[in-house]
Structure formats: structure tokens, C-alpha cells
Design an enzyme around this catalytic site. Sequence first.
Site, PDB file in Angstrom:
ATOM      1  N   ASP A 136      -2.552   8.667   7.525  1.00 47.03           N
ATOM      2  CA  ASP A 136      -3.477   7.781   8.219  1.00 47.03           C
ATOM      3  C   ASP A 136      -2.690   6.902   9.193  1.00 47.03           C
ATOM      4  O   ASP A 136      -1.562   7.246   9.557  1.00 47.03           O
ATOM      5  CB  ASP A 136      -4.328   6.968   7.229  1.00 47.03           C
ATOM      6  CG  ASP A 136      -3.492   6.007   6.379  1.00 47.03           C
ATOM      7  OD1 ASP A 136      -2.297   5.805   6.680  1.00 47.03           O
ATOM      8  OD2 ASP A 136      -4.047   5.447   5.405  1.00 47.03           O
TER       9      ASP A 136
ATOM     10  N   HIS B 182       0.407   5.375   6.766  1.00 45.00           N
ATOM     11  CA  HIS B 182       0.988   5.900   5.531  1.00 45.00           C
ATOM     12  C   HIS B 182       1.351   7.377   5.637  1.00 45.00           C
ATOM     13  O   HIS B 182       0.645   8.151   6.298  1.00 45.00           O
ATOM     14  CB  HIS B 182      -0.006   5.702   4.378  1.00 45.00           C
ATOM     15  CG  HIS B 182      -0.435   4.277   4.214  1.00 45.00           C
ATOM     16  ND1 HIS B 182      -1.594   3.798   4.773  1.00 45.00           N
ATOM     17  CD2 HIS B 182       0.168   3.230   3.596  1.00 45.00           C
ATOM     18  CE1 HIS B 182      -1.705   2.503   4.483  1.00 45.00           C
ATOM     19  NE2 HIS B 182      -0.643   2.138   3.788  1.00 45.00           N
TER      20      HIS B 182
ATOM     21  N   SER C 228       0.807  -1.227   0.000  1.00 41.80           N
ATOM     22  CA  SER C 228       0.000   0.000   0.000  1.00 41.80           C
ATOM     23  C   SER C 228       0.836   1.272   0.000  1.00 41.80           C
ATOM     24  O   SER C 228       0.338   2.342  -0.376  1.00 41.80           O
ATOM     25  CB  SER C 228      -0.938   0.028   1.207  1.00 41.80           C
ATOM     26  OG  SER C 228      -0.200  -0.052   2.418  1.00 41.80           O
TER      27      SER C 228
END
Length: 388
Positions: A323, A326, A33
Amino acid sequence: MRFSMAAAMAVFVVAMSAPAASAARAFYVFGDSLVDNGNNNYLLTSARADMPPYGIDHPTHRATGRFSNGLNIPDIISEHLGSEPTLPYLDPNLRGNKLLVGANFASAGVGILNDTGIQFVNIVRMSRQLQFFGEYQDRLRALVGAARARRIVNGALVLITLGGNDFVNNYYLVPFSLRSRQFALPDYVRYIISEYKKILQRLYDMGARRVLVTGTGPLGCAPAERAMRGRNGGCAPQLMRAAELFNPQLSRVLDELNAVHGGGTFIAANSFRVHFDFISNPAAYGFATARDACCGQGPNNGLGLCTRLSNLCADRDAYVFWDAYHPTEKASRIIVSQFMKGSLDYVSPLNLSAALEIDAIAEEKAEAERRRRRERAVAKLVGDKPHA
């Protein structure tokens, strides 16, 4: 067979106009991600970032599938390459000349191991990402021919980011996880490093010749881990220990691969050092906090998903973390700047700017030699001598 002068000149024109390598080299991205730019949008999975407030600062001001408030690390590297961002491999718009830009194969939730991220169900695991890379090369050969496709792939920059999920979403996912019962932490690290080496060797076998490999950041300092496992809001010691074991072993594997394939084939990016700079002294980089996420809920804004119902900071540039795990776009830009121009403390055996300059010079020489060969071939057809 005899050629007329007109036919020979036609061959000359075709030869001289044969497509050279594009000014911006191709760029391929693999991993999780941290570098996914939207492949999971096309999958039935919970590991998605295709809803607001993700993308709030993206040029489109829309959620794009990037786990960021705006651009992510691959986007910013593309800027340095002088190129548009690569498209996700699963994006139907990846066709025609877009293939020359490269492709992003990354998928949120994946790890080195196939059982990492099983809770997300439908994600593009590493074996599948490599399979897609093979399919991509078939499509590229159909577009530009085998010889030029091989040059594009060999001359490309490759970015791969793996490892964090093998701890966060596997070994430490739940108490007494299957992997934690199977392996003590040092043994687990050795195991996943051995599996990672196979992935990197496979990339080389498939044509990758300049691969930027990022280590894990200080995993225990992510807002989620501070909230769930930290003591009094501090970094979670278990995850910090995991990163401290993983990164040096990864560096040794890259040294081993470079000893076989040539120095600088694999470039080690010290993500732990870059992130820890932020965490230990956020104000020095213009951040107000490295402890809390901009978007989330609970302690450190580190619990749950970033959604419309989450707490959302007003100034994203004041936060290291967007978040629970990240970085913000601002943090990503600083990370990439260290990869591009940082000292050996941050990237070795050479930084990305030096590598790109070396490769550009080598490509100019190779293209000049290809041009000379074409000129000699045409000269032979027309019965002339090669020009100096």
C-alpha cells in the site's frame, strides 16, 4: 525436619521435571504499523487494516489487522524462531500457554513522541505499550512463577520499529506543523533520538536483553510521498533528508547503550539500506516496480487508503510496496533474510542468526547448571553424593 526416601524421591521427580526453557524463545514486538499484527482491531481508530483487500494472501485469506497482503515482518521472524506468530496484546486469546510465545504490543500510527499520530485518536502510544509489557510480565509470573518468568523475558528476542511516523504523521503531516515551527529538522531529529533512547533504556530496565532496533527506510520513496511530495514521481527530498539524519544518530545511540549494557544487547538493523536496494534495482530481487503500490489510487497508487474500491494489482510478488507505505509479504521476507544473515552493512554488531546461536548456547549452559543445582539439592535430601 527429616524426609523419608519416598518423599525425597518425589522431590527428585518434581525437580527433574521442572519446565525448561521452551525450544522457541519468547518474542516481543513494539512499534508502529510496520509491525502491528492486529492490536488496532480492538480500538476505535482510523488506523486499521481489518478490511479487504488487506490479508488477501494471508494463510486465512482474511484481513487480520496486518498492514500487508499477507504476513508481516514479525510473523516471518517468528518462523525463523520456530514459533507460531505472537498474538496482539489486546487479543483476548492471549492467555495461558500463549503467553509463553510472547506478545505483540505494536499499534499502527504511533511514534516516538506521544503527539505523533494524534489524528488517529485512539492508538497504543509507546508509554502505554511499555505499561502493557509490565502487565504482561505480571500475568507471566502468575503462570510460571517469578524465576522462570524472569528467564523467559531475559531470554526473549525483542523487535522495535519506530521513527517513520514522527516524520510522516507529525513533522511533515501538514505545512507549518507545530513541530516544524518548534524545531528545525536537525534539532527535531536530535530531540526524537533523545526520547527514543529513553524508550530503549526502559526496555532494558524491564528485562529486555536482545533487542533488534530497525531504523527508518527511505521514507521519501514510499508511494504516498512520491505522489504528494516527489518531483516527477521521484523520491521526496524532505523525507529522504529526515531519514538520512535519523538513522546514523540512532546507530550512535545503540552503540552508547551497548557500551553500557554489553555488545549485542541492541542490534541495529539498517532498514534504509535494505529498502534502498529494492528501490535502486527492483529487478535484481524479482520485483517489477518499487515506485507504485499494489493497492491504492492516484499517482503511484499512493493516495488514500487501500480499500475494496482501490486499484489492486494481480501479482503482489511483483511489487515492493503493498500500500502507500507498507511492504508486500515478499519484500518483508527479503528484509528479514537480511536481518537474519546479512553482513554488517545491514545489521550490526552481529546478525540475528549469530545472536540466536550465541543465546542458544548460553541457555544450554545455564539450563545444565540449573539441573546440576537441582541434583545437588536432591542428593543432599537423600544423603547421597552428587552424580558426576
